[in-house]
Design a protein around this motif. Structure first.
Motif, short mmCIF file in Angstrom:
data_model
loop_
_atom_site.label_atom_id
_atom_site.label_comp_id
_atom_site.label_asym_id
_atom_site.label_seq_id
_atom_site.Cartn_x
_atom_site.Cartn_y
_atom_site.Cartn_z
N ARG A 26 -10.07 10.54 -7.68
CA ARG A 26 -9.01 10.55 -8.71
C ARG A 26 -7.68 10.33 -8.00
O ARG A 26 -7.27 11.15 -7.17
CB ARG A 26 -9.03 11.90 -9.44
CG ARG A 26 -7.98 12.09 -10.51
CD ARG A 26 -8.16 13.47 -11.14
NE ARG A 26 -7.21 13.71 -12.22
CZ ARG A 26 -6.00 14.24 -12.05
NH1 ARG A 26 -5.59 14.58 -10.81
NH2 ARG A 26 -5.19 14.43 -13.07
N LEU A 27 -7.01 9.26 -8.34
CA LEU A 27 -5.79 8.82 -7.68
C LEU A 27 -4.60 8.99 -8.62
O LEU A 27 -4.62 8.46 -9.73
CB LEU A 27 -5.94 7.36 -7.26
CG LEU A 27 -4.75 6.65 -6.64
CD1 LEU A 27 -4.37 7.27 -5.30
CD2 LEU A 27 -5.08 5.16 -6.47
N VAL A 28 -3.59 9.75 -8.18
CA VAL A 28 -2.40 10.01 -9.00
C VAL A 28 -1.22 9.22 -8.45
O VAL A 28 -1.03 9.13 -7.23
CB VAL A 28 -2.07 11.52 -9.01
CG1 VAL A 28 -0.83 11.80 -9.85
CG2 VAL A 28 -3.26 12.33 -9.53
N ASN A 29 -0.41 8.68 -9.37
CA ASN A 29 0.70 7.82 -8.99
C ASN A 29 1.81 7.97 -10.04
O ASN A 29 1.53 8.24 -11.21
CB ASN A 29 0.20 6.37 -8.92
CG ASN A 29 1.29 5.36 -8.65
OD1 ASN A 29 1.57 4.52 -9.48
ND2 ASN A 29 1.90 5.43 -7.48
N LEU A 77 0.81 -1.22 0.00
CA LEU A 77 0.00 0.00 0.00
C LEU A 77 0.84 1.27 0.00
O LEU A 77 1.87 1.34 0.66
CB LEU A 77 -0.91 0.03 1.22
CG LEU A 77 -2.22 -0.75 1.17
CD1 LEU A 77 -2.92 -0.65 2.50
CD2 LEU A 77 -3.12 -0.23 0.05
N LEU A 78 0.36 2.28 -0.70
CA LEU A 78 0.90 3.62 -0.57
C LEU A 78 -0.16 4.62 -0.98
O LEU A 78 -1.19 4.26 -1.55
CB LEU A 78 2.18 3.82 -1.39
CG LEU A 78 2.09 4.02 -2.90
CD1 LEU A 78 3.42 4.55 -3.42
CD2 LEU A 78 1.77 2.73 -3.62
N GLY A 79 0.08 5.89 -0.65
CA GLY A 79 -0.94 6.90 -0.81
C GLY A 79 -0.91 7.64 -2.15
O GLY A 79 -0.08 7.37 -3.03
N HIS A 80 -1.81 8.59 -2.25
CA HIS A 80 -1.96 9.47 -3.40
C HIS A 80 -0.68 10.26 -3.65
O HIS A 80 0.01 10.69 -2.72
CB HIS A 80 -3.12 10.42 -3.06
CG HIS A 80 -3.46 11.45 -4.06
ND1 HIS A 80 -3.74 11.17 -5.39
CD2 HIS A 80 -3.63 12.80 -3.92
CE1 HIS A 80 -4.05 12.29 -6.02
NE2 HIS A 80 -3.98 13.29 -5.16
N PRO A 104 -1.30 1.63 -4.96
CA PRO A 104 -1.76 2.96 -4.57
C PRO A 104 -3.24 2.93 -4.19
O PRO A 104 -4.03 2.19 -4.82
CB PRO A 104 -1.52 3.80 -5.83
CG PRO A 104 -0.52 3.03 -6.62
CD PRO A 104 -0.79 1.60 -6.33
N LEU A 105 -3.61 3.75 -3.20
CA LEU A 105 -4.98 3.75 -2.70
C LEU A 105 -5.33 5.16 -2.25
O LEU A 105 -4.52 5.83 -1.61
CB LEU A 105 -5.10 2.79 -1.51
CG LEU A 105 -6.50 2.56 -0.94
CD1 LEU A 105 -7.29 1.63 -1.85
CD2 LEU A 105 -6.41 1.97 0.46
N GLY A 106 -6.56 5.60 -2.58
CA GLY A 106 -7.00 6.90 -2.08
C GLY A 106 -7.59 7.79 -3.16
O GLY A 106 -8.10 7.29 -4.15
#
Length: 253
Positions: free
Chosen positions: A238-241, A78-81, A153-155
């Protein structure tokens, strides 16, 4: 309401999120989306659906399963926006998977399909990256395919379930460097959310913060270091990675 977690002054901090996707602290402080250090908005068990869209199953030359194909992922993924996901060296194909993620809101055990939606607390956006090189068979051996550090990625936030009128009729889209690459709809799930809550809760107890990654439609494409990947679910987020190479990732440890 949109609820998130950020790292602020070295502490994990619960925040709400406004219509501009800025983080709001309890004391009224506003942190712009681009400046916030976003964390995954929850950290429970991760149930991940394989081949839960028939078009995606066909894209991988598989048939849609007759019962849910579910595996668990570890918190290391897991990791964030607005964070970086690394692409391992010496692989040929790594792809995104834009997914609606249903977040459990209260303890659930042996829940009926008719009552299942009462146990959903909210929704968020997941991007379940996969290393296609190691996709060997129907059962999708996920240790090498799906369980790399930073590959989920999550969020950016969890939106309350009551604010999503119909989670089974939402557009899903993925962009690479601004170019639309994937588009589908949650109406095409093989197994919908009530079915999955009933199925999973007969196997084990579901707890608040547990996540059900509901699968991805067709439209996958390879990603490379330097790419910006945007996964979005209509009405949810909307999730940016960003993709980096393995050396960059190891240097960051």
């Amino acid at each position: 309401m949109k609820r998130a977690r950020i790292l602020f002054n070295g502490q994990v901090t619960a925040v709400t999120v406004n219509n501009n996707n800025d983080a709001l602290l309890a004391d009224g402080t506003i942190i712009a989306e681009a400046d916030a250090n976003w964390l995954p908005p929850c950290d429970g068990k991760m149930f991940v659906l394989g081949l839960n869209y028939a078009d995606h199953a066909a894209e991988l030359a598989f048939k849609a399963p007759e019962e849910p194909l579910v595996f668990l992922k570890g918190p290391n993924t897991l990791l964030g926006h607005r964070k970086n996901t690394y692409r391992p060296d010496n692989i040929d194909y790594m792809h995104y998977e834009c997914e609606l993620v249903a977040v459990i809101g209260k303890t659930a055990k042996n829940v009926s399909r008719a009552d299942a939606m009462d146990y959903i607390g909210g929704y968020t956006v997941g991007n379940d990256y996969a290393i296609r090189d190691y996709l060997e068979n129907y059962y999708r051996p996920n240790l090498r395919v799906k369980s790399r550090d930073t590959c989920t990625p999550l969020g950016p936030y969890i939106i309350d379930a009551a604010e999503v009128a119909d989670p089974h009729n939402l557009a899903l889209r993925t962009y690479i460097n601004g170019e639309l690459k994937q588009e589908g709809s949650t109406k095409d799930m093989v197994f919908n959310i009530p079915f999955l809550v009933e199925y999973l809760s007969t196997i084990m107890t579901l707890e608040p913060g547990d996540m059900i990654f509901t699968g991805t439609p067709e439209g996958l494409a390879d990603v490379q270091p330097g790419d910006e990947i945007v996964t979005e679910v209509e009405g949810v987020g909307r999730l940016v990675n960003y993709i980096i190479n393995e050396s960059q990732y190891l240097q960051s440890l």
